[in-house]
Scaffold this active site. Structure first.
Site, PDB file in Angstrom:
ATOM      1  N   ASP A  37     -75.585  58.403  42.019  1.00 53.06           N
ATOM      2  CA  ASP A  37     -75.234  59.729  42.520  1.00 53.06           C
ATOM      3  C   ASP A  37     -76.408  60.700  42.583  1.00 53.06           C
ATOM      4  O   ASP A  37     -76.206  61.893  42.751  1.00 53.06           O
ATOM      5  CB  ASP A  37     -74.089  60.316  41.689  1.00 53.06           C
ATOM      6  CG  ASP A  37     -74.355  60.234  40.199  1.00 53.06           C
ATOM      7  OD1 ASP A  37     -75.484  59.891  39.810  1.00 53.06           O
ATOM      8  OD2 ASP A  37     -73.423  60.503  39.421  1.00 53.06           O
ATOM      9  N   ARG A 222     -80.494  59.191  18.749  1.00 49.22           N
ATOM     10  CA  ARG A 222     -81.163  57.893  18.870  1.00 49.22           C
ATOM     11  C   ARG A 222     -82.600  58.142  19.304  1.00 49.22           C
ATOM     12  O   ARG A 222     -82.861  59.086  20.052  1.00 49.22           O
ATOM     13  CB  ARG A 222     -80.422  57.138  19.979  1.00 49.22           C
ATOM     14  CG  ARG A 222     -80.716  55.695  20.153  1.00 49.22           C
ATOM     15  CD  ARG A 222     -79.844  55.179  21.310  1.00 49.22           C
ATOM     16  NE  ARG A 222     -80.220  55.823  22.568  1.00 49.22           N
ATOM     17  CZ  ARG A 222     -80.987  55.255  23.504  1.00 49.22           C
ATOM     18  NH1 ARG A 222     -81.432  54.029  23.353  1.00 49.22           N
ATOM     19  NH2 ARG A 222     -81.286  55.914  24.605  1.00 49.22           N
TER      20      ARG A 222
HETATM   21  N1  LIG Z   1     -64.439  56.361  29.521  1.00 50.03           N
HETATM   22  C1  LIG Z   1     -65.454  56.923  30.177  1.00 50.03           C
HETATM   23  N2  LIG Z   1     -65.222  57.616  31.294  1.00 50.03           N
HETATM   24  C2  LIG Z   1     -66.246  58.125  32.000  1.00 50.03           C
HETATM   25  C3  LIG Z   1     -67.578  58.012  31.561  1.00 50.03           C
HETATM   26  C4  LIG Z   1     -67.805  57.309  30.345  1.00 50.03           C
HETATM   27  O1  LIG Z   1     -68.944  57.164  29.866  1.00 50.03           O
HETATM   28  N3  LIG Z   1     -66.732  56.766  29.693  1.00 50.03           N
HETATM   29  N4  LIG Z   1     -68.589  58.551  32.325  1.00 50.03           N
HETATM   30  C5  LIG Z   1     -68.265  59.622  33.270  1.00 50.03           C
HETATM   31  C6  LIG Z   1     -69.322  59.838  34.278  1.00 50.03           C
HETATM   32  S1  LIG Z   1     -70.836  60.356  33.702  1.00 50.03           S
HETATM   33  C7  LIG Z   1     -69.113  59.707  35.619  1.00 50.03           C
HETATM   34  S2  LIG Z   1     -70.346  60.147  36.730  1.00 50.03           S
HETATM   35  C8  LIG Z   1     -67.818  59.212  36.137  1.00 50.03           C
HETATM   36  C9  LIG Z   1     -67.969  58.257  37.306  1.00 50.03           C
HETATM   37  O2  LIG Z   1     -66.730  57.704  37.602  1.00 50.03           O
HETATM   38  P1  LIG Z   1     -66.452  57.014  39.000  1.00 50.03           P
HETATM   39  O3  LIG Z   1     -66.615  58.004  40.031  1.00 50.03           O
HETATM   40  O4  LIG Z   1     -65.147  56.341  38.919  1.00 50.03           O
HETATM   41  O5  LIG Z   1     -67.665  56.003  39.150  1.00 50.03           O
HETATM   42  P2  LIG Z   1     -67.766  54.456  39.425  1.00 50.03           P
HETATM   43  O6  LIG Z   1     -67.414  53.708  38.215  1.00 50.03           O
HETATM   44  O7  LIG Z   1     -69.108  54.275  40.014  1.00 50.03           O
HETATM   45  O8  LIG Z   1     -66.639  54.128  40.497  1.00 50.03           O
HETATM   46  C10 LIG Z   1     -66.804  54.463  41.820  1.00 50.03           C
HETATM   47  C11 LIG Z   1     -66.055  53.490  42.707  1.00 50.03           C
HETATM   48  O9  LIG Z   1     -66.304  53.893  44.052  1.00 50.03           O
HETATM   49  C12 LIG Z   1     -66.551  52.772  44.863  1.00 50.03           C
HETATM   50  N5  LIG Z   1     -67.419  53.238  45.963  1.00 50.03           N
HETATM   51  C13 LIG Z   1     -68.768  53.284  46.005  1.00 50.03           C
HETATM   52  N6  LIG Z   1     -69.183  53.802  47.178  1.00 50.03           N
HETATM   53  C14 LIG Z   1     -68.071  54.124  47.893  1.00 50.03           C
HETATM   54  C15 LIG Z   1     -67.856  54.705  49.171  1.00 50.03           C
HETATM   55  O10 LIG Z   1     -68.779  55.018  49.887  1.00 50.03           O
HETATM   56  N7  LIG Z   1     -66.572  54.902  49.549  1.00 50.03           N
HETATM   57  C16 LIG Z   1     -65.516  54.566  48.766  1.00 50.03           C
HETATM   58  N8  LIG Z   1     -64.289  54.813  49.191  1.00 50.03           N
HETATM   59  N9  LIG Z   1     -65.693  53.982  47.553  1.00 50.03           N
HETATM   60  C17 LIG Z   1     -66.952  53.765  47.118  1.00 50.03           C
HETATM   61  C18 LIG Z   1     -67.201  51.762  43.957  1.00 50.03           C
HETATM   62  O11 LIG Z   1     -66.949  50.444  44.419  1.00 50.03           O
HETATM   63  C19 LIG Z   1     -66.558  52.066  42.597  1.00 50.03           C
HETATM   64  O12 LIG Z   1     -65.470  51.228  42.330  1.00 50.03           O
HETATM   65  O13 LIG Z   1     -67.120  58.567  35.087  1.00 50.03           O
HETATM   66  C20 LIG Z   1     -66.939  59.399  33.975  1.00 50.03           C
HETATM   67  N10 LIG Z   1     -65.966  58.778  33.141  1.00 50.03           N
HETATM   68  N1  LIG Z   2     -79.098  52.729  36.000  1.00 53.42           N
HETATM   69  C1  LIG Z   2     -78.196  53.689  35.864  1.00 53.42           C
HETATM   70  N2  LIG Z   2     -78.564  54.969  35.903  1.00 53.42           N
HETATM   71  C2  LIG Z   2     -77.644  55.954  35.773  1.00 53.42           C
HETATM   72  C3  LIG Z   2     -76.268  55.675  35.678  1.00 53.42           C
HETATM   73  C4  LIG Z   2     -75.896  54.304  35.627  1.00 53.42           C
HETATM   74  O1  LIG Z   2     -74.712  53.960  35.487  1.00 53.42           O
HETATM   75  N3  LIG Z   2     -76.876  53.356  35.727  1.00 53.42           N
HETATM   76  N4  LIG Z   2     -75.350  56.687  35.627  1.00 53.42           N
HETATM   77  C5  LIG Z   2     -75.791  58.020  36.044  1.00 53.42           C
HETATM   78  C6  LIG Z   2     -74.848  59.048  35.562  1.00 53.42           C
HETATM   79  S1  LIG Z   2     -73.446  59.375  36.491  1.00 53.42           S
HETATM   80  C7  LIG Z   2     -75.082  59.783  34.479  1.00 53.42           C
HETATM   81  S2  LIG Z   2     -73.985  61.007  34.037  1.00 53.42           S
HETATM   82  C8  LIG Z   2     -76.309  59.606  33.711  1.00 53.42           C
HETATM   83  C9  LIG Z   2     -76.089  59.566  32.233  1.00 53.42           C
HETATM   84  O2  LIG Z   2     -77.319  59.291  31.650  1.00 53.42           O
HETATM   85  P1  LIG Z   2     -77.935  60.196  30.546  1.00 53.42           P
HETATM   86  O3  LIG Z   2     -77.853  61.628  30.920  1.00 53.42           O
HETATM   87  O4  LIG Z   2     -79.264  59.685  30.247  1.00 53.42           O
HETATM   88  O5  LIG Z   2     -76.857  59.957  29.391  1.00 53.42           O
HETATM   89  P2  LIG Z   2     -76.478  58.633  28.579  1.00 53.42           P
HETATM   90  O6  LIG Z   2     -77.186  57.436  29.076  1.00 53.42           O
HETATM   91  O7  LIG Z   2     -75.013  58.590  28.553  1.00 53.42           O
HETATM   92  O8  LIG Z   2     -76.961  58.982  27.114  1.00 53.42           O
HETATM   93  C10 LIG Z   2     -78.209  59.534  26.962  1.00 53.42           C
HETATM   94  C11 LIG Z   2     -78.556  59.758  25.519  1.00 53.42           C
HETATM   95  O9  LIG Z   2     -77.598  60.586  24.853  1.00 53.42           O
HETATM   96  C12 LIG Z   2     -77.685  60.284  23.469  1.00 53.42           C
HETATM   97  N5  LIG Z   2     -76.533  60.869  22.778  1.00 53.42           N
HETATM   98  C13 LIG Z   2     -75.366  60.273  22.432  1.00 53.42           C
HETATM   99  N6  LIG Z   2     -74.549  61.185  21.854  1.00 53.42           N
HETATM  100  C14 LIG Z   2     -75.204  62.368  21.841  1.00 53.42           C
HETATM  101  C15 LIG Z   2     -74.878  63.693  21.394  1.00 53.42           C
HETATM  102  O10 LIG Z   2     -73.795  63.978  20.914  1.00 53.42           O
HETATM  103  N7  LIG Z   2     -75.822  64.660  21.563  1.00 53.42           N
HETATM  104  C16 LIG Z   2     -77.034  64.399  22.113  1.00 53.42           C
HETATM  105  N8  LIG Z   2     -77.899  65.417  22.237  1.00 53.42           N
HETATM  106  N9  LIG Z   2     -77.377  63.155  22.522  1.00 53.42           N
HETATM  107  C17 LIG Z   2     -76.464  62.170  22.419  1.00 53.42           C
HETATM  108  C18 LIG Z   2     -77.814  58.776  23.467  1.00 53.42           C
HETATM  109  O11 LIG Z   2     -78.436  58.340  22.287  1.00 53.42           O
HETATM  110  C19 LIG Z   2     -78.663  58.492  24.707  1.00 53.42           C
HETATM  111  O12 LIG Z   2     -80.010  58.310  24.398  1.00 53.42           O
HETATM  112  O13 LIG Z   2     -76.989  58.427  34.093  1.00 53.42           O
HETATM  113  C20 LIG Z   2     -77.157  58.297  35.477  1.00 53.42           C
HETATM  114  N10 LIG Z   2     -78.081  57.245  35.742  1.00 53.42           N
HETATM  115  S1  SF4 Z   3     -82.653  54.419  44.564  1.00 51.47           S
HETATM  116 FE1  SF4 Z   3     -81.787  54.159  42.508  1.00 51.47          FE
HETATM  117  S2  SF4 Z   3     -82.013  56.162  41.508  1.00 51.47           S
HETATM  118 FE2  SF4 Z   3     -82.255  56.469  43.708  1.00 51.47          FE
HETATM  119  S3  SF4 Z   3     -80.199  57.008  44.475  1.00 51.47           S
HETATM  120 FE3  SF4 Z   3     -80.468  54.798  44.736  1.00 51.47          FE
HETATM  121  S4  SF4 Z   3     -79.592  53.899  42.902  1.00 51.47           S
HETATM  122 FE4  SF4 Z   3     -79.954  56.072  42.444  1.00 51.47          FE
HETATM  123 MO   LIG Z   4     -72.198  60.927  35.492  1.00 52.90          MO
END
Ligand SMILES: Nc1nc2c(c(=O)[nH]1)N[C@H]1C(S)=C(S)[C@@H](COP(=O)(O)OP(=O)(O)OC[C@H]3O[C@@H](n4cnc5c(=O)[nH]c(N)nc54)[C@H](O)[C@@H]3O)O[C@H]1N2
Ligand SMILES: Nc1nc2c(c(=O)[nH]1)N[C@H]1C(S)=C(S)[C@@H](COP(=O)(O)OP(=O)(O)OC[C@H]3O[C@@H](n4cnc5c(=O)[nH]c(N)nc54)[C@H](O)[C@@H]3O)O[C@H]1N2
Ligand code: SF4
Ligand SMILES: [Mo]
Length: 762
Positions: A37, A222
């Site tokens: 994203d 961490r």
């Molecule tokens: N329990 C729990 N819940 C969480 C989190 C967690 O750590 N634990 N993390 C939270 C965070 S940070 C985020 S960002 C959210 C993300 O939550 P979601 O938005 O549900 O993210 P994804 O798991 O990537 O699921 C996205 C789905 O969209 C589909 N998709 C991808 N591209 C497209 C498209 O162009 N069109 C359509 N129609 N579908 C598409 C993919 O195949 C995938 O199944 O979840 C949050 N929820």
């Molecule tokens: N490759 C890859 N990249 C991604 C994603 C992915 O699925 N794959 N997801 C994207 C999305 S939607 C998001 S939201 C981001 C999330 O990515 P980040 O913002 O980096 O968050 P996390 O990886 O969930 O955790 C980051 C840190 O938070 C620390 N942490 C845990 N609990 C706490 C707390 O209570 N306080 C503090 N201060 N630190 C804590 C953990 O030790 C860890 O080092 O990553 C994005 N980038």
């Molecule tokens: S190249 Fe990697 S970091 Fe950049 S938008 Fe695509 S998946 Fe995310």
């Molecule tokens: Mo996220």
């Protein structure tokens, strides 16, 4: 999360570059990657009508922004698992049995079944879940259709990721600021840990800032890779960020390190804030956070005295039981230090006036106030619902020219937990039809058992998806979705920044895959309201959106990579802030009106339960996957074949488990299994649980749901009152009590739960 781009348009204009030569028969397209994203600007190489390669941009501004997920995308999207045709459920819900139908057949049945639900239960009985991050071409059309139908019940992953922060930021200064990474002197990362393959552009921006001499402060329990690079690392207890910020404020106020002129002229409630802050002397903060008081003070001084500094948005404070206070404390630190709307600080950019923004497309004014007030969650946890955000209409019009600013799509949402409760038949009123697009709802919120029950209780479930996710397996209809390689896109930075970027269509979608634009157009048609989505094609719709530039979408996209509004700073001097008072509200008049404490506070953890002596957090995203996706791509799975939990050696030993063991992590709500990895970067008694694991190769349908019942972290994420933020109702994912035991079957976990008379959480 939009990728940071330099805020000075001149830099973009000066960044002249030549595209590298391509092989014969290869053409290139400028794309914005949506494999995650953060939206990197990349290049797609097209051969014989197919994207054969995704590579980095030649533009010096963007050239380093690419990761393995973007590079592997053409392969991942061409995988045989891709859903290419509309599917209709034929067995029981959850049997995993589907047959192919046409779009016309599907839409006609969906239309009549949705109308029936609305006729029986009212329009609010229709809920939609999406994640704007991925759907990418929704552009507010889903909300637009819902608003015309009369349903306020829209939920999204942004409730746990930036959308909710955007809504809460408005309580203090009326907008959601974006940090000026290019010019800042100090960056504070609260947990947030971008890496080379995790939000690459942010990682690059932080590295460049450090190379320029900017300081880096990291709060993380961490020893993360960001912590290792930091000038100061505060190893705080999970969940204690709000307490830490009180400590910073105590030092900054006591030592008079704040910007007195700004505080005097532009803020309200400083004296009351000071009193509240005095409840948090450093020794108390040290106890609550587990950090050395001198280090806390030192970090606060560096932040306050470095000149313009930024606290970039972090998902960590989006997901805590003190989330609202945590986010408000960030806004307060930024404000009293004088860092709001200044170069190198936190930019309040407003909308780009030349592009029709998504908030306008959504047409929130057509939804009656009566329906708005029915939005689920409004009563108990209103902060980001219509009720919580309603009072911003007038101030937002005054400052930003329109009443509704749905920043990051998070400012008018229903709360997910209340919505799932209503779907399960345990809420204020029934919700009986559920659509989800670009979202994997079963696994992407808290309390998966409740979500499963909720989905099993629906009359109609429609999914617009690329792959057969565990959630899609429960649907009545799965409609095949196109991808970012297969459609054009206007990326408006989620309304957060005024920069606009464009992505070309690089190839035709495979099979019968269609965009979310098409999806919503067809839903509007099936509900007999085709006039709600009046454009014939997505290009027509984009021409409408960019008309004020004086160019067509096709012309803009061929001339322009980034479209800017001229930067302006301290515009509040002319307009005031977009709050009811026009000032920065350190004490929030609106939170008070909603019946909450107008000042931030810190709710301490519920009493320790010796049955669950450890704390877990979900996070440390895995490089090869995005959230719950990408597990089907062999090259990516080879890098991370199984879900892993992390413990340090001492904690593992105490739990009787060793490196490489399969273990069970369990609490009052549920359990998951995972492999144990010993990491010395983990503190004592903390468990890292990976988010979003299922295995596409495992059996589909109820029973296993492709491994979701084995591995999905959402089974451990509680949403009972102790673990919900009060104002927003979002769950605590950073410090949930649990225990780790050697792997055992579900049956033995259940027997143990019974033996201990543990009440499952609600
Ligand atoms: N329990 C729990 N819940 C969480 C989190 C967690 O750590 N634990 N993390 C939270 C965070 S940070 C985020 S960002 C959210 C993300 O939550 P979601 O938005 O549900 O993210 P994804 O798991 O990537 O699921 C996205 C789905 O969209 C589909 N998709 C991808 N591209 C497209 C498209 O162009 N069109 C359509 N129609 N579908 C598409 C993919 O195949 C995938 O199944 O979840 C949050 N929820
Ligand atoms: N490759 C890859 N990249 C991604 C994603 C992915 O699925 N794959 N997801 C994207 C999305 S939607 C998001 S939201 C981001 C999330 O990515 P980040 O913002 O980096 O968050 P996390 O990886 O969930 O955790 C980051 C840190 O938070 C620390 N942490 C845990 N609990 C706490 C707390 O209570 N306080 C503090 N201060 N630190 C804590 C953990 O030790 C860890 O080092 O990553 C994005 N980038
Ligand atoms: S190249 Fe990697 S970091 Fe950049 S938008 Fe695509 S998946 Fe995310
Ligand atoms: Mo996220």
């Amino acid at each position: 999360m939009p990728a940071p781009v330099p805020f000075d348009p001149q830099e973009i204009v000066d960044a002249k570059y030549e595209e590298r030569p391509t092989r014969e028969g290869v053409t290139t397209k400028r794309l914005i990657c949506a494999a995650c994203d953060i939206a990197c600007s990349v290049v797609g190489e097209v051969q014989k009508g197919r994207v054969t390669k995704v590579r980095s941009s030649d533009n010096p501004i963007f050239k380093d922004n690419i990761c393995m997920k973007g590079i592997v995308a053409p392969k991942g999207l061409a995988h045989p698992n891709r859903i290419l045709h509309p599917l209709k459920r034929v067995g029981e819900r959850g049997s995993g049995k589907f047959e192919q139908v046409t779009w016309e057949e599907a839409m006609s049945d969906i239309g009549s079944r949705l109308k029936k639900v609305i006729a029986e239960h009212g329009p609010e009985a229709w809920a939609v879940a999406t994640s704007q991050w991925n759907t990418s071409t929704d552009h507010g059309l889903g909300r637009r259709v819902m608003n015309h139908v009369g349903s306020p019940n829209w939920i999204s992953g942004v409730a746990l990721c930036a959308g909710n922060t955007a809504a809460v930021n408005r309580f203090t200064y009326g907008w959601f600021p974006f940090g000026d990474f290019s010019n800042t002197n100090c960056i504070v990362l609260m947990g947030h840990n971008p890496r080379r393959h995790s939000w690459t552009p942010l990682y690059n921006s932080i590295r460049s800032a450090q190379a320029r001499g900017a300081k880096l402060i990291v709060m993380d329990p961490r020893r993360s890779s960001s912590a290792e690079r930091a000038d100061i690392w505060l190893p705080l207890k999970a969940g204690s960020d709000a307490a830490m910020m009180f400590g910073w404020l105590k030092v900054i106020i006591d030592e008079e390190l704040y910007d007195k002129e700004f505080v005097d002229n532009w803020t309200l409630g400083f004296e009351e804030l000071k009193e509240r802050v005095n409840e948090y002397p450093l020794d108390r903060v040290a106890e609550l956070t587990g950090c050395d008081p001198e280090m806390i003070a030192e970090a606060a001084r560096v932040y306050a005295t470095s000149g313009p500094s930024i606290i970039p948005w972090t998902p960590i404070t989006d997901m805590q039981r003190n989330s609202t206070s945590g986010i408000r404390l960030q806004t307060i630190l930024r404000s009293i230090c004088g860092y709001v709307d200044v170069p190198g600080g936190e930019l309040l950019q407003g909308f780009n006036p030349d592009i029709v923004n998504e908030s306008t497309i959504e047409m929130h004014h057509v939804l009656s106030d009566e329906q708005k007030m029915k939005q689920l969650g409004s009563k108990d946890h209103p902060a980001f619902t219509y009720r919580g955000q309603l009072a911003f209409r007038e101030p937002t019009k005054r400052v930003y020219g329109q009443e509704y600013a749905n920043l990051v799509t998070g400012c008018h949402m229903a709360t997910p937990s209340e919505t799932f409760r209503a779907m399960a038949g345990e809420g204020e009123y029934p919700v009986k039809a559920f659509f989800f697009l670009g979202n994997n709802p079963l696994m992407s919120y808290a309390n998966m058992p409740l979500i499963h029950k909720a989905m099993m209780n629906q009359d109609l479930i429609v999914s617009h998806e690329q792959f057969m996710t565990p959630s899609a397996q429960l649907a009545d209809y799965i409609l095949p979705a196109d991808s970012w390689l297969e459609r054009p896109w206007i990326h408006d930075m989620f309304g957060w920044m005024s920069t606009i970027r464009f992505s070309e269509k690089a190839m035709d979608p495979p099979g019968e895959c269609k965009s979310t634009f098409e999806f919503w157009k067809q839903v509007a048609g099936a509900l007999d309201m085709p006039e709600v989505v009046p454009w014939d094609t997505i290009e027509d719709f984009y021409d409408y959106r960019v008309a004020a530039t004086g160019k067509s979408f096709a012309d803009l996209i061929s001339d322009t990579e980034v479209y800017f509004k001229k930067p302006a700073f301290k515009t509040y001097e002319k307009t005031g802030f977009a709050t009811p008072s026009g000032k920065v509200e350190l004490k929030s008049s609106l939170l008070e009106e909603l019946g909450f404490d107008p000042l931030p506070y810190f709710r301490e953890d519920p009493p320790h339960d010796e049955n669950f002596p450890l704390k877990m957090f979900t996070g440390v995203r895995e490089d090869p996957f995005f959230q719950t996706g990408h597990r089907h791509i062999p090259e990516m799975r080879a890098r991370c074949p199984e879900p892993q939990i992390y413990l340090n050696e001492k904690t593992a030993k105490a739990a009787g488990v060793s490196e490489g063991d399969w273990v069970t992590v369990e609490n009052q709500l549920g359990s998951i299994k995972a492999l144990l990895a010993i990491k010395d970067a983990m503190p004592d008694d903390l468990v890292r649980v990976p988010h979003g694991w299922w295995k596409p190769e495992m059996e589909q349908g109820n029973g296993s749901l492709s491994g979701a019942w084995d591995y999905s972290d959402a089974q451990l994420c509680r949403d009972d009152p102790d673990y919900l933020d009060l104002e927003q109702g979002i769950p605590h994912l950073k410090g949930i009590p649990c225990r780790v035991v050697p792997f055992r079957s579900d049956a033995s976990v259940e027997a143990d739960v019974k033996a201990q008379h543990m009440e499952p959480a609600e």
